[in-house]
Write a protein that holds these residues in place. Structure first.
Motif, PDB file in Angstrom:
ATOM      1  N   GLY A  10       3.382   8.475   6.797  1.00  0.00           N
ATOM      2  CA  GLY A  10       2.161   8.521   7.518  1.00  0.00           C
ATOM      3  C   GLY A  10       2.357   8.802   8.900  1.00  0.00           C
ATOM      4  O   GLY A  10       1.644   9.176   9.645  1.00  0.00           O
ATOM      5  N   GLY A  64      12.909   6.484   5.233  1.00  0.00           N
ATOM      6  CA  GLY A  64      12.555   5.925   4.123  1.00  0.00           C
ATOM      7  C   GLY A  64      13.625   5.703   3.173  1.00  0.00           C
ATOM      8  O   GLY A  64      13.491   4.264   2.538  1.00  0.00           O
ATOM      9  N   GLU A  84      10.559   2.070   3.068  1.00  0.00           N
ATOM     10  CA  GLU A  84       8.874   2.270   3.501  1.00  0.00           C
ATOM     11  C   GLU A  84       8.631   3.563   3.461  1.00  0.00           C
ATOM     12  O   GLU A  84       8.374   4.332   4.610  1.00  0.00           O
ATOM     13  CB  GLU A  84       9.048   1.491   4.721  1.00  0.00           C
ATOM     14  CG  GLU A  84       9.347   0.103   4.916  1.00  0.00           C
ATOM     15  CD  GLU A  84       8.157  -0.657   4.135  1.00  0.00           C
ATOM     16  OE1 GLU A  84       7.048  -0.282   3.996  1.00  0.00           O
ATOM     17  OE2 GLU A  84       8.514  -1.977   3.939  1.00  0.00           O
ATOM     18  N   TYR A  85       8.710   4.528   2.355  1.00  0.00           N
ATOM     19  CA  TYR A  85       8.265   5.935   2.316  1.00  0.00           C
ATOM     20  C   TYR A  85       6.976   5.935   2.758  1.00  0.00           C
ATOM     21  O   TYR A  85       6.755   6.881   3.701  1.00  0.00           O
ATOM     22  CB  TYR A  85       8.876   6.436   0.922  1.00  0.00           C
ATOM     23  CG  TYR A  85      10.038   6.506   0.675  1.00  0.00           C
ATOM     24  CD1 TYR A  85      11.030   7.638   1.191  1.00  0.00           C
ATOM     25  CD2 TYR A  85      10.500   5.712  -0.199  1.00  0.00           C
ATOM     26  CE1 TYR A  85      12.123   7.785   0.863  1.00  0.00           C
ATOM     27  CE2 TYR A  85      11.999   5.631  -0.587  1.00  0.00           C
ATOM     28  CZ  TYR A  85      12.782   6.717  -0.037  1.00  0.00           C
ATOM     29  OH  TYR A  85      14.142   6.940  -0.447  1.00  0.00           O
ATOM     30  N   MET A  86       5.895   5.431   2.443  1.00  0.00           N
ATOM     31  CA  MET A  86       4.768   5.630   2.800  1.00  0.00           C
ATOM     32  C   MET A  86       4.434   5.376   3.952  1.00  0.00           C
ATOM     33  O   MET A  86       3.581   6.153   4.827  1.00  0.00           O
ATOM     34  CB  MET A  86       3.717   4.711   1.770  1.00  0.00           C
ATOM     35  CG  MET A  86       2.336   5.025   1.898  1.00  0.00           C
ATOM     36  SD  MET A  86       1.630   6.615   1.531  1.00  0.00           S
ATOM     37  CE  MET A  86       1.945   6.214  -0.368  1.00  0.00           C
ATOM     38  N   SER A  87       4.956   4.361   4.863  1.00  0.00           N
ATOM     39  CA  SER A  87       4.591   4.038   6.335  1.00  0.00           C
ATOM     40  C   SER A  87       5.434   5.130   6.855  1.00  0.00           C
ATOM     41  O   SER A  87       4.516   5.663   8.034  1.00  0.00           O
ATOM     42  CB  SER A  87       5.443   2.919   6.341  1.00  0.00           C
ATOM     43  OG  SER A  87       4.647   1.636   5.780  1.00  0.00           O
TER      44      SER A  87
END
Length: 219
Positions: free
Chosen positions: A190, A179, A184-187
């Motif tokens: 997840g 991240g 792209e922390y959320m991805s």
């Protein structure tokens, strides 16, 4: 959606590596913590008041100290006392300490659930106190406690996510590193959640099935 899947596929090897580290820490913590938990459970039920209180103190201190504090102490605190540990060793020992405290209560409940008649039967056939524990009480008590112990093991796998605070390259640490480089922390978080779920959900279902099966035999 295709971009997300491509992102996950590109970073899956690193995340799998992190998952294996999490599983290894969990396994070592359980291998050390479960025998200690059994020792504490037996100690609390000991006929010696000194052993009782010493065991009880170890259990309550272990349950009262958050796992995160124990991790920080093992990795950052012990070097000041001249004992430097790797992040893997510190994580394993800290989580083993937590495991021993919580599983001691699970095991003690299992031992106490063994029917009193089993204890009387062990005495009637001439078993000593230690032989009665070894051959009668502990095997049956551990069988009763097994589903709860397996459920706790999944909890400890989730607790390894705290190890990112001591730079252990476990699953959550790998997610944060990816991240940080991709933003792209959320991805990536997840994907980490999916990998945790891929282990924990089947394990929880298996524990539930085992519990139902054992309860029929115990009844």
């Amino acid at each position: 959606m295709s971009d997300l899947l491509q992102f996950w596929l590109e970073n899956l090897p690193a995340m799998i590596d992190g998952l294996f580290v999490s599983l290894e820490v969990t396994a070592v913590a359980l291998l050390i913590g479960l025998p200690l938990g059994l020792s504490f459970a037996l100690g609390v039920q000991s006929r010696s008041w000194a052993i009782q209180w010493l065991s009880l103190a170890c259990v309550e201190i272990g349950r009262g100290a958050p796992a995160l504090i124990l991790l920080q102490f093992a990795y950052f605190g012990l070097p000041s006392a001249g004992l430097s540990l790797s992040s893997f060793t510190a994580a394993s020992l800290a989580l083993a300490r937590t495991t021993s405290a919580y599983t001691s209560e699970i095991i003690r409940a299992g031992l106490q659930a063994v029917p009193h008649g089993q204890k009387e039967a062990a005495i009637a056939v001439g078993f000593s106190y230690l032989d009665g524990l070894r051959y009668v009480i502990i095997p049956q008590g551990m069988r009763i406690a097994l589903p709860a112990l397996l459920g706790f093991a999944t909890t400890m796998l989730q607790a390894t996510s705290l190890c990112f605070t001591i730079a252990l390259p476990e699953l959550l640490s790998q997610a944060y590193m990816i991240g940080t480089s991709t933003f792209e922390y959320m991805s990536i978080l997840g994907l980490a959640a999916i990998l945790y779920a891929a282990i924990c959900i089947p394990a929880t279902l298996a524990v539930g099935g085992l519990e139902r099966r054992l309860s029929r035999h115990i009844a």
